[in-house]
Scaffold this active site. Sequence first.
Site, PDB file in Angstrom:
ATOM      1  CG  HIS A   1       6.967  84.853  55.201  1.00 46.96           C
ATOM      2  ND1 HIS A   1       7.942  83.905  55.421  1.00 46.96           N
ATOM      3  CD2 HIS A   1       6.519  84.627  53.935  1.00 46.96           C
ATOM      4  CE1 HIS A   1       8.076  83.129  54.364  1.00 46.96           C
ATOM      5  NE2 HIS A   1       7.221  83.562  53.431  1.00 46.96           N
TER       6      HIS A   1
ATOM      7  CG  ASP B   1      -5.527  88.079  36.518  1.00 46.93           C
ATOM      8  OD1 ASP B   1      -5.457  87.114  35.733  1.00 46.93           O
ATOM      9  OD2 ASP B   1      -5.241  89.243  36.198  1.00 46.93           O
TER      10      ASP B   1
ATOM     11  CB  SER C   1       5.645  84.882  50.547  1.00 49.10           C
ATOM     12  OG  SER C   1       6.869  84.195  50.384  1.00 49.10           O
TER      13      SER C   1
END
Length: 438
Positions: free
Chosen positions: A247, A374, A389
């Site tokens: 991003h 998980d 990210s």
Amino acid sequence: MIRQQRRKWLGSLLLLITALIVSSTPFQVLASLPDELRLFQGSLARWQISMPVMGTLTNSNPDILHVNGTEARQVNVDLSKPLSFEPRRTGETQLQLKWGSIPLKAVKVNVLPDIRVIPGGQSIGVKLQTAGVLVVGHHLVDTGKAKLSPGEKAGIHVGDMIVKINDLYINDMDDVKKIVNEAGSKHQSLDMLVVRGKEKVNLTLTPAKDAKDNEYRLGLYIRDSAAGVGTLTFYEPRSGAYGALGHVISDVDTGQPIVVGDGQIVQASVTSIEKGESGNPGEKFARFFNESHILGSITRNTPFGIFGKIKEQPQQHSHQEPIPVALAEEVREGPAKILTVVDGQQVEEFDIEIVNVVKQHFPATKGMIIKITDKRLLEKTGGIVQGMSGSPIIQSGKLVGAVTHVFVNDPTSGYGCFIEWMLQDAGIPLQKSKLKAG
């Protein structure tokens, strides 16, 4: 009358037969086949049509694509059996499938070069130098006679980027201070070139003298750099091109994307994690590790992350060898993995689920919705946290995308972008395209 009834009956029967044929599974399969097919060189694709008929398939360029193992231009095919397509070299070809003289399907096939990259997952420190100085606010200068902001009076807005003063390129706040004091002492105004979005604006500003410290001021809060921590997504070992974050990096005060003048990535080490919970996204806390040792440059900051060149291979690999990348249309709902760091510099693999895939024909950041499954990662982080990210998403042995955002009210879930768009911004396009990220 009987003849008319017979015609009406035959017409109805024909409509019924046509409806049954069109609604049959083979014709539905045909209708679902794409009008354009993209394949990587060296891969293999199969179609299962399951029509109990013989047909012919015309291949406009058999040098590019072999059908059912043959390089013939026209191939007789048994549509009850799978059709196989083997890309031989890059380029385009047209396929025309017929049943007798009846055309069934026309498909354009685009064979792309085989692209393989090394997935990342390493935590990286990001140091950005802006292309100019960014205006993040106004302040009043007390001249002893009045309080004013010369910058605001001159029409400079928050979010503007000052790139030139008196025809000199600016990217350092110390340079600005020197120029402003020199002009102020000579009672001169400053000619400023300001970038505002996609517009360039020429403005004139007269510095004001602060009565308290006898320094000349612009009446502006400015910034020339930014720093933070993120995750490396991939790098291409031959060219050194890399992508990270997934991003855009925006200024914390203005929300504007930072225009890169210069930048570096360095190693980072995760020291602790604030666990995410509903309404409060968590965060990785990390420190720059061996900051003087530059891993690579930053040349672009786009909606899909930061991009540049790796100078040397990052340490703590989870994958030593390059792996294939997936096209956007190859990504499927179902199990996948992410690579990320939750302690120190060790890249680890964690289970996720791709719960929704958005069909995209143009670059867009929210290509898939993912969910952390998980148990170990959920226990450690609560799900997706800031600093994660850019973590690469791997499905069926291919790099398919990167983690981009977390859902604020559900930290176990978030968005991912397709790797195809990141490759494009890294200068590794899969094909010549008119599409641009924006």
